[in-house]
Design a protein around this motif. Sequence first.
Motif, PDB file in Angstrom:
ATOM      1  N   VAL A  58     -45.942   4.210  23.436  1.00 13.46           N
ATOM      2  CA  VAL A  58     -46.060   3.595  22.110  1.00 13.46           C
ATOM      3  C   VAL A  58     -47.094   4.335  21.268  1.00 13.46           C
ATOM      4  O   VAL A  58     -46.921   4.527  20.057  1.00 13.46           O
ATOM      5  CB  VAL A  58     -46.430   2.107  22.261  1.00 13.46           C
ATOM      6  N   ILE A  59     -48.171   4.798  21.923  1.00 13.56           N
ATOM      7  CA  ILE A  59     -49.220   5.531  21.209  1.00 13.56           C
ATOM      8  C   ILE A  59     -48.739   6.932  20.841  1.00 13.56           C
ATOM      9  O   ILE A  59     -48.866   7.378  19.688  1.00 13.56           O
ATOM     10  CB  ILE A  59     -50.493   5.624  22.075  1.00 13.56           C
ATOM     11  N   THR A  60     -48.173   7.656  21.812  1.00  7.82           N
ATOM     12  CA  THR A  60     -47.806   9.052  21.553  1.00  7.82           C
ATOM     13  C   THR A  60     -46.615   9.177  20.606  1.00  7.82           C
ATOM     14  O   THR A  60     -46.454  10.206  19.945  1.00  7.82           O
ATOM     15  CB  THR A  60     -47.500   9.784  22.874  1.00  7.82           C
ATOM     16  N   SER A  61     -45.788   8.133  20.531  1.00 11.45           N
ATOM     17  CA  SER A  61     -44.651   8.165  19.606  1.00 11.45           C
ATOM     18  C   SER A  61     -45.025   7.689  18.211  1.00 11.45           C
ATOM     19  O   SER A  61     -44.233   7.833  17.270  1.00 11.45           O
ATOM     20  CB  SER A  61     -43.520   7.286  20.136  1.00 11.45           C
ATOM     21  N   GLY A  62     -46.222   7.088  18.059  1.00 11.50           N
ATOM     22  CA  GLY A  62     -46.623   6.555  16.769  1.00 11.50           C
ATOM     23  C   GLY A  62     -45.833   5.327  16.350  1.00 11.50           C
ATOM     24  O   GLY A  62     -45.694   5.047  15.146  1.00 11.50           O
ATOM     25  N   LEU A  63     -45.339   4.562  17.328  1.00  5.24           N
ATOM     26  CA  LEU A  63     -44.494   3.410  17.019  1.00  5.24           C
ATOM     27  C   LEU A  63     -45.163   2.438  16.050  1.00  5.24           C
ATOM     28  O   LEU A  63     -44.552   1.962  15.088  1.00  5.24           O
ATOM     29  CB  LEU A  63     -44.126   2.676  18.313  1.00  5.24           C
ATOM     30  N   LEU A  64     -46.444   2.167  16.279  1.00  4.07           N
ATOM     31  CA  LEU A  64     -47.126   1.171  15.448  1.00  4.07           C
ATOM     32  C   LEU A  64     -47.606   1.750  14.121  1.00  4.07           C
ATOM     33  O   LEU A  64     -48.072   0.999  13.262  1.00  4.07           O
ATOM     34  CB  LEU A  64     -48.281   0.540  16.214  1.00  4.07           C
ATOM     35  N   LEU A  65     -47.510   3.050  13.960  1.00  4.49           N
ATOM     36  CA  LEU A  65     -47.736   3.638  12.643  1.00  4.49           C
ATOM     37  C   LEU A  65     -46.462   3.553  11.814  1.00  4.49           C
ATOM     38  O   LEU A  65     -46.512   3.397  10.596  1.00  4.49           O
ATOM     39  CB  LEU A  65     -48.197   5.089  12.790  1.00  4.49           C
ATOM     40  N   LYS A  66     -45.325   3.639  12.493  1.00  2.38           N
ATOM     41  CA  LYS A  66     -44.041   3.458  11.801  1.00  2.38           C
ATOM     42  C   LYS A  66     -43.820   2.002  11.409  1.00  2.38           C
ATOM     43  O   LYS A  66     -43.249   1.718  10.356  1.00  2.38           O
ATOM     44  CB  LYS A  66     -42.893   3.936  12.700  1.00  2.38           C
ATOM     45  N   PHE A  67     -44.268   1.099  12.279  1.00  2.00           N
ATOM     46  CA  PHE A  67     -44.051  -0.333  12.059  1.00  2.00           C
ATOM     47  C   PHE A  67     -45.393  -1.060  12.189  1.00  2.00           C
ATOM     48  O   PHE A  67     -45.666  -1.712  13.197  1.00  2.00           O
ATOM     49  CB  PHE A  67     -43.034  -0.871  13.061  1.00  2.00           C
ATOM     50  N   PRO A  68     -46.241  -0.944  11.188  1.00  2.00           N
ATOM     51  CA  PRO A  68     -47.626  -1.422  11.311  1.00  2.00           C
ATOM     52  C   PRO A  68     -47.776  -2.935  11.447  1.00  2.00           C
ATOM     53  O   PRO A  68     -48.827  -3.406  11.873  1.00  2.00           O
ATOM     54  CB  PRO A  68     -48.283  -0.913  10.019  1.00  2.00           C
ATOM     55  N   ARG A  69     -46.756  -3.710  11.080  1.00  2.00           N
ATOM     56  CA  ARG A  69     -46.850  -5.164  11.209  1.00  2.00           C
ATOM     57  C   ARG A  69     -46.251  -5.672  12.523  1.00  2.00           C
ATOM     58  O   ARG A  69     -46.243  -6.877  12.773  1.00  2.00           O
ATOM     59  CB  ARG A  69     -46.160  -5.854  10.026  1.00  2.00           C
ATOM     60  N   LEU A  70     -45.751  -4.762  13.349  1.00  2.00           N
ATOM     61  CA  LEU A  70     -45.169  -5.150  14.632  1.00  2.00           C
ATOM     62  C   LEU A  70     -46.261  -5.633  15.577  1.00  2.00           C
ATOM     63  O   LEU A  70     -47.285  -4.976  15.755  1.00  2.00           O
ATOM     64  CB  LEU A  70     -44.437  -3.962  15.254  1.00  2.00           C
ATOM     65  N   ARG A  71     -46.049  -6.788  16.191  1.00  2.62           N
ATOM     66  CA  ARG A  71     -46.978  -7.315  17.183  1.00  2.62           C
ATOM     67  C   ARG A  71     -46.374  -7.071  18.569  1.00  2.62           C
ATOM     68  O   ARG A  71     -45.328  -7.616  18.900  1.00  2.62           O
ATOM     69  CB  ARG A  71     -47.233  -8.821  16.960  1.00  2.62           C
ATOM     70  N   ILE A  72     -47.056  -6.242  19.359  1.00  4.03           N
ATOM     71  CA  ILE A  72     -46.541  -5.881  20.676  1.00  4.03           C
ATOM     72  C   ILE A  72     -47.653  -6.024  21.702  1.00  4.03           C
ATOM     73  O   ILE A  72     -48.797  -5.617  21.459  1.00  4.03           O
ATOM     74  CB  ILE A  72     -45.946  -4.448  20.661  1.00  4.03           C
ATOM     75  N   ALA A  73     -47.326  -6.630  22.833  1.00  2.59           N
ATOM     76  CA  ALA A  73     -48.297  -6.878  23.897  1.00  2.59           C
ATOM     77  C   ALA A  73     -47.772  -6.315  25.210  1.00  2.59           C
ATOM     78  O   ALA A  73     -46.557  -6.265  25.439  1.00  2.59           O
ATOM     79  CB  ALA A  73     -48.557  -8.370  24.039  1.00  2.59           C
ATOM     80  N   PHE A  74     -48.698  -5.938  26.086  1.00  2.00           N
ATOM     81  CA  PHE A  74     -48.351  -5.357  27.379  1.00  2.00           C
ATOM     82  C   PHE A  74     -48.917  -6.212  28.504  1.00  2.00           C
ATOM     83  O   PHE A  74     -50.072  -6.650  28.454  1.00  2.00           O
ATOM     84  CB  PHE A  74     -48.872  -3.923  27.475  1.00  2.00           C
TER      85      PHE A  74
END
Length: 368
Positions: A224-240
């Motif tokens: 998720v970090i290396t793909s920039g997922l949360l930069l593409k979708f900054p309002r996405l709430r994702i937990a691990f």
Amino acid sequence: MDGVRDNSLRLKPGCLCGGVDIHCHVVPSRFPEAPGTGPLKGWPSMVASGECHATVVIDDKPYRTVNDACWVAERRLEEMDKTGIRIQALSPMPELFGYWIRAGAANDLVRHVNDSIAALVAEGEGRFVGLGGVALQDLDLAIEELRRVVLDLGFAGVEIGSNINGVPVGDPRLDPFFEEAEKLGAAIFVHAVRPAGMDRLVGPAPLQQVLGYPTDVGLAAASVITSGLLLKFPRLRIAFSHGGGTFASLLPRLQQGYFAFPALRESMAESPIVQARRIYVDSLVFDVETLRRAVSVFGEDRVMIGTDYPFNFRDADPVASIQSAFADEALRDRLIFRNALDFLGLDKVFSNERLSRDEFAQRRAVNS
């Protein structure tokens, strides 16, 4: 937001006392027959195993024997009261994701599981919220079911695997799913499933849960970090799950690599250590120092209770685990319930410190 249902948790009137557990699993009391003719590889069934237990059978082999807390609301509520848990977020046992089953049949399976979760939520006296499953091997079906569980069933979001038949969650091919989740305001809880590296473990089968799960979760969080997922979708709430697994240990190397290797720096618009504070993790780490490390890495507003209830390999006293690790009362409150309410999209009024817990419990948190 247009098209988004108010999927607020309907709390019973009174004090919001106790914890919010975002890592709790459901197994239905029964499964329908597999679609089509003849056996379907990977399709589960249930076989009674004593008065309060049943065995999940997959491909004619016992997969796991579970107790009736997996499907009986009253049983869950009794144990929640004993351990100081006010709210549980209910999600499928990961083997029920069905990623390895043909897509149409897998969609039938997850719909059955999601409907079972919805029935438990309805029976739960306002103390359960749903996190459904989706057949992510088919993006169209997954998005359709995501919309159904959020808009029709009122779930807070969905649980997905750390990989989808070997595809990491950060893979850009999954972007349309996460884009829709962001639009819907749906929370995404990532749980380990069928981890990589099992051929490197020496010992009995439970090592998959003990060592394989946190390793795969760590790689999923890294993707998720290396793909920039949360930069593409900054309002996405994702937990691990499992405290983010091994990711807290991988992060310093990833951060150093970001500065050492131009290719890494060019591929990431924001440094790994900054991006890491955009994700949530649960508290299921079984160690005080590891829990403190998770708070240090991900932030005081990003760690939440997770127990793996009702399975045996779980944190049986999660509130006490947090209280033993941290003395600050405000921080304890964040870790025990406030962060989880934010992750689940149920905390829109809680930032107003003038609201008492009683007042909050009587208000509806609207997912905007």
